[in-house]
Design a protein around this motif. Structure first.
Motif, short mmCIF file in Angstrom:
data_model
loop_
_atom_site.label_atom_id
_atom_site.label_comp_id
_atom_site.label_asym_id
_atom_site.label_seq_id
_atom_site.Cartn_x
_atom_site.Cartn_y
_atom_site.Cartn_z
N LEU A 227 -1.47 4.67 -3.29
CA LEU A 227 -2.02 3.37 -3.64
C LEU A 227 -1.04 2.62 -4.52
CD1 LEU A 227 -4.63 1.56 -3.54
CD2 LEU A 227 -5.30 2.66 -5.69
N LEU A 228 -0.96 1.30 -4.33
CA LEU A 228 -0.11 0.44 -5.15
C LEU A 228 -0.40 0.68 -6.64
CD1 LEU A 228 1.86 -2.10 -4.95
CD2 LEU A 228 -0.18 -3.47 -5.34
N PRO A 229 0.61 0.85 -7.49
CA PRO A 229 2.06 0.80 -7.22
C PRO A 229 2.67 2.19 -7.02
CG PRO A 229 1.70 0.73 -9.58
CD PRO A 229 0.33 0.88 -8.94
N ALA A 288 -5.85 -4.14 -1.38
CA ALA A 288 -5.34 -5.34 -0.71
C ALA A 288 -3.84 -5.47 -0.91
CB ALA A 288 -6.06 -6.57 -1.26
N GLY A 289 -3.37 -5.23 -2.13
CA GLY A 289 -1.93 -5.29 -2.38
C GLY A 289 -1.16 -4.21 -1.63
N THR A 290 -1.73 -3.01 -1.56
CA THR A 290 -1.08 -1.92 -0.85
C THR A 290 -0.94 -2.24 0.63
OG1 THR A 290 -2.00 -0.30 -2.42
CG2 THR A 290 -1.22 0.54 -0.30
N ALA A 291 -2.02 -2.71 1.25
CA ALA A 291 -1.97 -3.04 2.67
C ALA A 291 -0.96 -4.14 2.96
CB ALA A 291 -3.36 -3.45 3.15
N THR A 292 -0.89 -5.13 2.08
CA THR A 292 0.03 -6.25 2.29
C THR A 292 1.49 -5.81 2.18
OG1 THR A 292 -1.63 -7.79 1.40
CG2 THR A 292 0.66 -8.55 1.49
N GLY A 317 -4.46 1.50 2.19
CA GLY A 317 -4.86 0.27 1.52
C GLY A 317 -6.16 -0.30 2.07
N VAL A 318 -6.31 -0.30 3.39
CA VAL A 318 -7.56 -0.79 3.99
C VAL A 318 -8.74 0.08 3.56
CG1 VAL A 318 -8.76 -1.15 6.18
CG2 VAL A 318 -6.36 -1.80 5.96
N TRP A 417 -10.70 -11.01 4.63
CA TRP A 417 -10.31 -11.49 5.95
C TRP A 417 -8.81 -11.76 6.03
CZ3 TRP A 417 -13.04 -13.02 10.53
CH2 TRP A 417 -14.38 -12.64 10.53
N SER A 418 -8.26 -12.36 4.98
CA SER A 418 -6.82 -12.68 5.00
C SER A 418 -5.98 -11.42 5.06
CB SER A 418 -6.46 -13.49 3.76
OG SER A 418 -7.17 -14.71 3.72
N VAL A 419 -6.33 -10.43 4.26
CA VAL A 419 -5.53 -9.20 4.21
C VAL A 419 -5.68 -8.41 5.50
CG1 VAL A 419 -5.25 -6.98 3.06
CG2 VAL A 419 -5.54 -9.06 1.70
#
Length: 516
Positions: A227-229, A288-292, A317-318, A417-419
């Motif tokens: 997971l981020l970071p 969300a940050g991890t997936a992106t 991430g999801v 939705w965006s991610v």
């Protein structure tokens, strides 16, 4: 249950433990014998998991107290629907990995199958334990075996990445012990059901220390789950591992997610007072940050195996976004996606090994260099790429659709939705780029490749392993209705900590003074 049937919950730990010990003693025996013994043990484990699943369906929860000690003082194993789901997925992946390793990977070291069984033992124990300290112990068992499997076959890159992997996990283990010590010093127990009961009635003065212990545990599990970071170690480590080891590493990543679901759902669930769900908002944003970032990493990856590592990070991430939403429906959608994404990653790692054998320059994506034949390799890539990108009709599309359609509380709709849609598009572009680089032909390249000697076809076991995993993807799609009902039941079961407390503690009430 009576007789041997009452011990079924401990057999997933005992079977690989005895098999691994036997393989250590017989390390000088013929390789064919060790392969056969390891496969037979995995088949036995599959039957045990099937029996355990039937027992869970009949009883709801299966509790096993090792040595018949009281729950607050002894080791407790607990099987529920989620544990059975993870064990069933593990058995499928292990069997496929063993078949693939029979193509020659297991011949590069005398202790491959013994290490394999010990890692399997650690994974099974981690999925079944109901005690934080024993979760730490099983983590250490599977990690010790994974160090050997990562270095199996030698090579400079494996040694470098193996060193990073060992150091990071040693740091995580130290933090795990700190967290366990903090929680035990305040609450006087490490049994999860017992911890849940005590946290629900926690005095205000003790809350900061318990919360600190919870944050330390989250750091540990986040590192395991990439997971981020804390995901930076995974892509290169997975890229350097052999294909059979990478399959097990893929489900090890999901073990970190499983630990978050198990520990935080029970200890800090809806009835945990002021500490109820205190990590969920962070899980959603970090997911969300991890997936992106993983999708961007996949798009920029110079190798196929590196790209696959980023896909594993992105799926984690999801899943953390689904957990962070904090609803039963979101968790059910996440569990369905967990099964699908793990199968896709495992199959892709096997495919990556085949690509390396058939292509000059390995799996580098920096130049257009095609494989003239065999065409089936490109066909497998196309199917797996569609599944990994979340295109219909595969299960990834359904899992993400369920997450978007039914699991959106107010305030996070735009981010979710965006991610989900944006990362799916980026992953699709990354896979399309990889496919064109690896399989697109020009006449000059095709002539050169046709003139060169072709590598041998995959061994029978390797082909069976790939077909098993692809068949698993098909089953998750065709039987999506049954699987979604099962994971929905799992999520509903997890949302009721009182049931776990009653099952574990009901038969032996807590003493007035907990021994320290």
């Amino acid at each position: 249950m009576s007789g041997m049937a009452s011990h079924i919950a401990v057999l997933p730990v005992v079977v690989p433990l005895l098999t691994g010990a036997t393989l250590v003693v017989l390390h000088g025996s013929p390789l064919a014998f060790r392969r056969a013994l390891s496969l037979i043990a995995t088949l036995m484990l599959g039957l045990v998991v099937l029996g355990l699943g039937l027992a869970v369906e009949h009883q709801g929860l299966v509790v096993y107290q090792v040595g018949n000690w009281p729950s607050f003082a002894g080791i407790v194993l607990l099987a529920d629907r989620l544990a059975v789901l993870m064990l069933g997925l593990l058995v499928l992946l292990v069997f496929a990995s063993q078949l693939f390793a029979g193509g020659g990977d297991d011949a590069r070291g005398a202790h491959f199958h013994a290490l394999f069984q010990f890692q399997l033992m650690g994974l099974c124990g981690a999925f079944l334990t109901h005690d934080l300290f024993n979760l730490f112990v099983f983590f250490e068992v599977l990690l010790a075996a994974s160090y050997g499997l990562l270095l199996h076959g030698q090579g400079g890159e494996r040694l470098r990445q193996g060193l990073h992997y060992v150091v990071l996990n040693l740091v995580a283990s130290a933090l795990f012990l700190f967290a366990v010590g903090v929680l035990y010093s305040v609450l006087g127990t490490l049994n999860m059901a017992d911890l849940s009961a005590r946290i629900a009635t926690l005095p205000e003065a003790q809350r900061p220390l318990v919360e600190a212990g919870g944050w330390l545990l989250l750091i540990v599990f986040a590192l395991k789950a990439a997971l981020l970071p804390l995901y930076f170690w995974l892509p290169r480590t997975y890229a350097s591992a052999s294909a059979p080891a990478a399959i097990l590493f893929a489900i090890m990543t999901k073990l970190g997610i499983y630990a978050v679901i198990r520990v935080y759902g029970l200890l800090f669930g809806a009835d945990a007072g002021a500490l109820a769900g205190f990590v969920q908002p962070l899980l959603f944003l970090a997911g969300a940050g991890t997936a992106t970032l993983a999708a961007l990493g996949a798009l920029a990856s110079p190798t196929l195996r590196g790209l696959l590592g980023y896909l594993v990070v992105g799926s984690a991430g999801v899943l953390f976004m689904a957990i962070g939403l904090g609803t039963d429906v979101a968790l059910a959608a996440g569990l369905y996606y967990l099964v699908h994404s793990t199968l896709v990653a495992a199959a892709f790692f096997l495919l990556g090994d085949w690509v390396r054998r058939h292509r000059d320059g390995g799996d580098a994506l920096g130049r257009v260099a095609a494989i003239a034949r065999p065409a089936w390799l490109g066909g497998f890539f196309l199917v797996l790429a569609m599944a990994a990108a979340g295109l219909p009709p595969f299960g990834g599309f359904l899992g993400k659709s369920l997450l978007l359609a039914y699991a959106v509380p107010e305030g996070v709709t735009i981010v979710l939705w965006s991610v989900v849609l944006g990362t799916s598009l980026l992953n699709l572009l990354a896979l399309a780029r990889a496919g064109s680089r690896l399989f697109w032909q020009t006449p000059a390249v095709a002539t050169a490749r046709n003139a060169a000697p072709q590598p041998p076809s995959p061994a029978l076991g390797e082909r069976v392993a790939m077909l098993m995993l692809v068949f698993g993807l098909i089953v998750t799609t065709v039987m999506a209705s049954d699987l979604t009902r099962y994971v929905a039941g799992s999520a509903a079961q997890l949302s009721d900590p009182a049931t776990y407390r009653e099952a574990v503690l009901g038969r032996d009430p807590l003493p007035t003074t907990v021994p320290r």
